[in-house]
Scaffold this motif. Structure first.
Motif, mmCIF file in Angstrom:
data_model
loop_
_atom_site.group_PDB
_atom_site.id
_atom_site.type_symbol
_atom_site.label_atom_id
_atom_site.label_comp_id
_atom_site.label_asym_id
_atom_site.label_seq_id
_atom_site.Cartn_x
_atom_site.Cartn_y
_atom_site.Cartn_z
ATOM 1 N N GLN A 1 -6.800 6.880 3.464
ATOM 2 C CA GLN A 1 -5.773 7.648 2.488
ATOM 3 C C GLN A 1 -6.215 8.903 2.779
ATOM 4 O O GLN A 1 -7.934 8.881 2.404
ATOM 5 C CB GLN A 1 -5.597 7.132 1.911
ATOM 6 N N SER B 1 -14.360 4.867 -2.341
ATOM 7 C CA SER B 1 -13.886 6.535 -1.991
ATOM 8 C C SER B 1 -15.564 6.982 -0.812
ATOM 9 O O SER B 1 -16.295 6.521 -1.660
ATOM 10 C CB SER B 1 -13.320 7.226 -2.851
ATOM 11 N N THR C 1 5.932 2.631 -1.157
ATOM 12 C CA THR C 1 4.730 1.512 -0.908
ATOM 13 C C THR C 1 6.248 0.492 -0.728
ATOM 14 O O THR C 1 6.937 -0.454 -1.495
ATOM 15 C CB THR C 1 4.804 1.265 -3.039
ATOM 16 N N ILE D 1 0.834 -0.902 0.201
ATOM 17 C CA ILE D 1 0.456 -0.343 0.209
ATOM 18 C C ILE D 1 0.505 1.351 -0.105
ATOM 19 O O ILE D 1 2.189 1.379 0.996
ATOM 20 C CB ILE D 1 -0.773 -0.325 1.299
ATOM 21 N N SER E 1 -10.299 7.059 1.784
ATOM 22 C CA SER E 1 -10.936 5.881 0.966
ATOM 23 C C SER E 1 -9.599 5.079 2.177
ATOM 24 O O SER E 1 -8.903 5.775 2.772
ATOM 25 C CB SER E 1 -10.728 5.091 0.204
ATOM 26 N N GLN F 1 -7.868 1.940 2.529
ATOM 27 C CA GLN F 1 -7.068 0.356 1.514
ATOM 28 C C GLN F 1 -6.612 -0.738 2.648
ATOM 29 O O GLN F 1 -6.468 -0.545 3.752
ATOM 30 C CB GLN F 1 -5.382 1.311 0.764
ATOM 31 N N SER F 2 -6.580 -2.532 1.842
ATOM 32 C CA SER F 2 -6.725 -3.349 3.032
ATOM 33 C C SER F 2 -6.052 -3.868 3.372
ATOM 34 O O SER F 2 -5.612 -4.012 1.467
ATOM 35 C CB SER F 2 -7.951 -3.831 3.433
ATOM 36 N N LYS F 3 -5.370 -5.162 3.477
ATOM 37 C CA LYS F 3 -4.843 -6.101 3.127
ATOM 38 C C LYS F 3 -4.633 -7.271 4.056
ATOM 39 O O LYS F 3 -4.984 -6.956 5.602
ATOM 40 C CB LYS F 3 -2.870 -5.805 2.960
#
Length: 802
Positions: free
Chosen positions: A251, A297, A217, A169, A262, A264-266
């Motif tokens: 973010q 978003s 990143t 990310i 938004s 962001q995920s993992k």
């Protein structure tokens, strides 16, 4: 922030999936309603001083993003660098604004000193949010002198956006510099893989002396290092946080149109419900809660928001905080009401007269105006009204020149990076959701308040009536009655007077000898001890060599100090009053002549029937009808055939020549007999416990006779009490060249050419500013400040003119 503002902010919640309130929302609502957060901005008449001078200041006290209605007294203290208190004073606040001065003793050694300002309400919260402003005080006779501290080491810290650093990310980092002295203005940095230190992954250059930013990143298993350098060869290396293989990353992008964010995920399990709350000044402005929150978003429109810090917080299903982020609303569209300077008449000749007007504005209650020699520095250059209101009032870490983020050519990217390094410290989510709120030990007392206790032969005198007698010059003797409670106590609340006031007292019962009566007073307010540590400064003290000469700035201050002393000596009292633009008009003179000391209100509206044309009142059988519509918030209700006045929904008392009367008696008063009507919208001492809702005071043309004691020798035969009030401000005096009293001044190098903390805005005409040049100025720095309470907008002008 007022309830009126809340009402249109909450409309934005409809953008989310709003259901019943959860624990976080309920806790936030309680905190917002019961624990308003005050913050203070101080502006000084100049930036630096010399021992023996006066320091004048203007204060603005805000509750969130509007002028605070909470506190009516401002406590101001002066400390040296060893935290030894030099001075302490108390000044009144009217609609969130106040002003005063501090005399800097001649004996002060050269050094950094600190002005502490706070309200009693602020003392209930973290002491870090009180105002501590460093000032430089020069003294050429001191054994040591101030020099810039540019040898102190600086440190760098790296902050990933929202506090998370997750595999794959792209993450924005802010790099923050801190130092006890000065941080470098020219610095840069780069990131490397710890296993390949010679290969730069990304590089950046610092925005300013506070912060820089880069993006990266990351990959799981990698260790990243940040190397930061300045141009003097100083370097620091620090490890970035470990890369996580799962989690949620927030973010955020703030533009003039919207705040977009938004998640962001993992490696997050599907079907999980997350919640994002956005708040400003401890109040909810946006909420979204959904199982699909990771898939899209979101955008928070900013067209109905005000400038300020927005906090976004991400919660999981159990309302644990996962990520947080601060950003600024509309960073490139600052809503500032800029006064219009008109009719400029400028003359750069030595000691020439200069003037300008400030354009008419019906929304402004008044201005604070400062005019400096164009080559001089102002306290606003470092920390301005705008930076206090929008940044440092809520962010207490050391920020180098925070005013830079709100100038016309400001760098909004730098401001965003700065806020990325900060967290909201007004409260902790976990604490308030657990139901733990601040302990309230100090209540905001109305202006000056005293507690009194009446004893007869050493025993409390319950339910006892007592007369207070004030011998007022040109007013005769004013008599007021108070009554003790069941324990012999009574209170005087809402007193507004300067210096000290003397009065006599006697019990109503003539059978009780005055020798047996004792009345003890004690203040119902107190200065709060300062427990914390003083902040570091950018200067250190070095030994002064025998051959050292004062700098050009200090020499100028020395001349100005001597000149100002000469100006003060030559100005007569009448001229001094004229100089500071506070000449009493006829209405003010009438008010002071008729009003007793307990009927002075800081927030009052006066109708002059002697000097003004109020003939329209003669067409009304009851003067209360005439008042309705002329006083904001005043309404009338009919009860048993009588008009009952109310202010903001609360019934107010009516007084005739300062003696309380029934509303039915008002209709018997002929308007031709009225000299003045005063509507007090705030606490005043004459209410004696019932004065919190204000009053309507009617004065007849024989005002001062009713309720007075005719025998002027009576007070001298009674016991006397002296009470201390607010500290009196020393008048700021400027020369009026052309007047013979000032023509003999040999040298004029004043940096402050005009200082008026309370220039009243004229409803039908521009406000005029007139000042005289010194011997050198070729340009002028004009600073005008105020606040438009209707639109929650600061009024601000800070420019050089020629």
């Amino acid at each position: 922030m007022s309830k009126k503002l809340i009402s249109f902010l909450l409309v934005l919640i409809a953008l989310g999936h709003f259901r019943a309130q959860d624990k976080a929302e309920k806790a936030l609502e309680v905190f917002s309603e019961k624990y308003p957060q005050e913050k203070i901005h101080l502006v000084f008449n100049k930036k630096n001083y010399i021992a023996g001078e006066n320091l004048w200041f203007k204060s603005f006290v805000f509750d969130g993003y509007e002028l605070s209605p909470v506190s009516t007294s401002l406590f101001v203290e002066l400390y040296d660098s060893n935290k030894i208190q030099i001075s302490k004073k108390i000044f009144p606040l009217v609609n969130g604004q106040g002003n005063g001065n501090i005399m800097l003793p001649e004996s002060m050694k050269e050094g950094i000193y600190y002005v502490r300002a706070y309200t009693t309400w602020m003392a209930n919260f973290n002491e870090d949010f009180q105002t501590l402003r460093p000032i430089i005080v020069y003294n050429p006779s001191s054994p040591q002198k101030l020099v810039p501290d540019d040898h102190e080491k600086w440190t760098a810290s790296a902050y990933p956006e929202s506090g998370t650093f997750i595999d794959g990310i792209n993450t924005k980092f802010a790099v923050r510099l801190q130092s006890k002295g000065l941080t470098p203005s020219d610095w840069s940095g780069y990131v490397v893989d710890a296993e390949k230190p010679d290969v730069k992954i990304t590089s950046f250059k610092g925005f300013d002396q506070n912060v820089g930013a880069f993006s990266l990143t990351p990959k799981t298993g990698k260790k990243y290092r940040l190397i930061v350098n300045d141009t003097k060869g100083n370097q620091q290396t620090l490890d970035l946080p470990s890369v996580s293989d799962s989690g949620i990353h927030l973010q955020v992008t703030s533009t003039n149109e919207a705040v977009k964010f938004s998640l962001q995920s993992k490696n997050i399990a599907p079907g999980t419900v997350y919640k994002v709350i956005a708040m400003m000044s401890n109040q909810l402005v946006f909420k979204v809660k959904s199982v699909k929150i990771l898939e899209q978003s979101y955008s928070i429109p900013t067209n109905q928001l005000i400038n300020g810090i927005l906090q976004l917080t991400v919660f999981d299903e159990k309302e644990n905080v996962l990520a947080q982020r601060l950003c600024f609303v509309q960073p490139d569209q600052l809503k500032i009401k800029k006064p219009a300077l008109q009719s400029l008449s400028l003359n750069e000749a030595p000691r020439a007269s200069n003037s300008f007007t400030i354009g008419q504005s019906p929304d402004d209650e008044g201005y604070s105006v400062l005019v400096l020699d164009g080559n001089s520095e102002s306290s606003e250059d470092e920390n301005s009204l705008l930076s206090t209101l929008w940044l440092t009032g809520d962010i207490r870490s050391k920020i180098y020149t925070p005013a830079q983020y709100f100038t016309p050519n400001h760098n909004s990217e730098a401001l965003d990076a700065l806020l990325l390094t900060e967290t909201w410290k007004r409260f902790d989510w976990k604490t308030i959701m657990a139901g733990t709120y601040p302990t309230i030990s100090y209540q905001p007392q109305p202006y000056i308040s005293y507690k009194g206790k009446v004893s007869i032969q050493g025993k409390p005198a319950p339910n006892t009536a007592m007369n207070l007698l004030f011998n007022m010059p040109d007013k005769g003797i004013k008599l007021y009655q108070v009554k003790t409670d069941a324990n012999g106590f009574f209170s005087l609340r809402g007193l507004i007077f300067e210096d000290a006031i003397k009065f006599s007292y006697q019990l109503n019962d003539p059978k009780i000898p005055k020798e047996q009566v004792q009345v003890i007073f004690q203040p119902d307010y107190a200065f709060i001890p300062f427990k914390g540590s003083l902040p570091s400064s950018n200067y250190i003290l070095a030994d002064r060599a025998a051959e050292d000469q004062p700098t050009a700035e200090v020499k100028r201050y020395m001349v100005t100090k001597s000149t100002q002393s000469s100006i003060n000596e030559k100005a007569t009292l009448i001229e001094e009053v004229k100089l500071i633009k506070s000449a009493k008009d006829k209405t003010r003179e009438l008010n002071e002549k008729l009003s007793g000391p307990l009927f002075q209100g800081a927030n009052e509206t006066v109708f002059d029937f002697v000097n003004d044309n109020n003939n329209s009142a003669q067409g009304f059988q009851n003067v209360l009808q005439w008042l309705q519509g002329r006083v904001a918030g005043l309404t009338l209700e009919m009860d048993m055939g009588n008009y009952i006045p109310k202010l903001r929904g609360s019934t107010v008392s009516i007084y005739l020549d300062e003696m309380r009367i029934d509303p039915s008696q008002v209709s018997t008063i002929s308007t031709s007999d009225i000299a003045m009507i005063k509507v007090i919208k705030d606490y005043f001492a004459g209410g004696f416990g019932g004065g919190g809702g204000g009053a309507i005071a009617i004065y007849t043309r024989r005002g001062g006779i009713t309720g007075s004691v005719s025998n002027s020798t009576v007070p001298s035969k009674l016991k006397q009490i002296t009470l201390n009030g607010f500290d009196k401000e020393t008048p700021f005096v400027s020369p009026v060249y052309g007047n013979d009293n000032f023509n003999s001044i040999s040298q004029d190098l004043r940096t402050t050419l005009y200082w008026n903390p309370n220039l009243q805005a004229q409803p039908k005409e521009p406000s005029t500013v007139q000042f005289f040049n010194n011997d050198e100025a070729k340009s002028y720095k004009v600073i005008i400040m105020g606040f438009d309470s209707k639109n929650y907008t600061p009024v601000y002008y800070n420019e050089s003119i020629k």
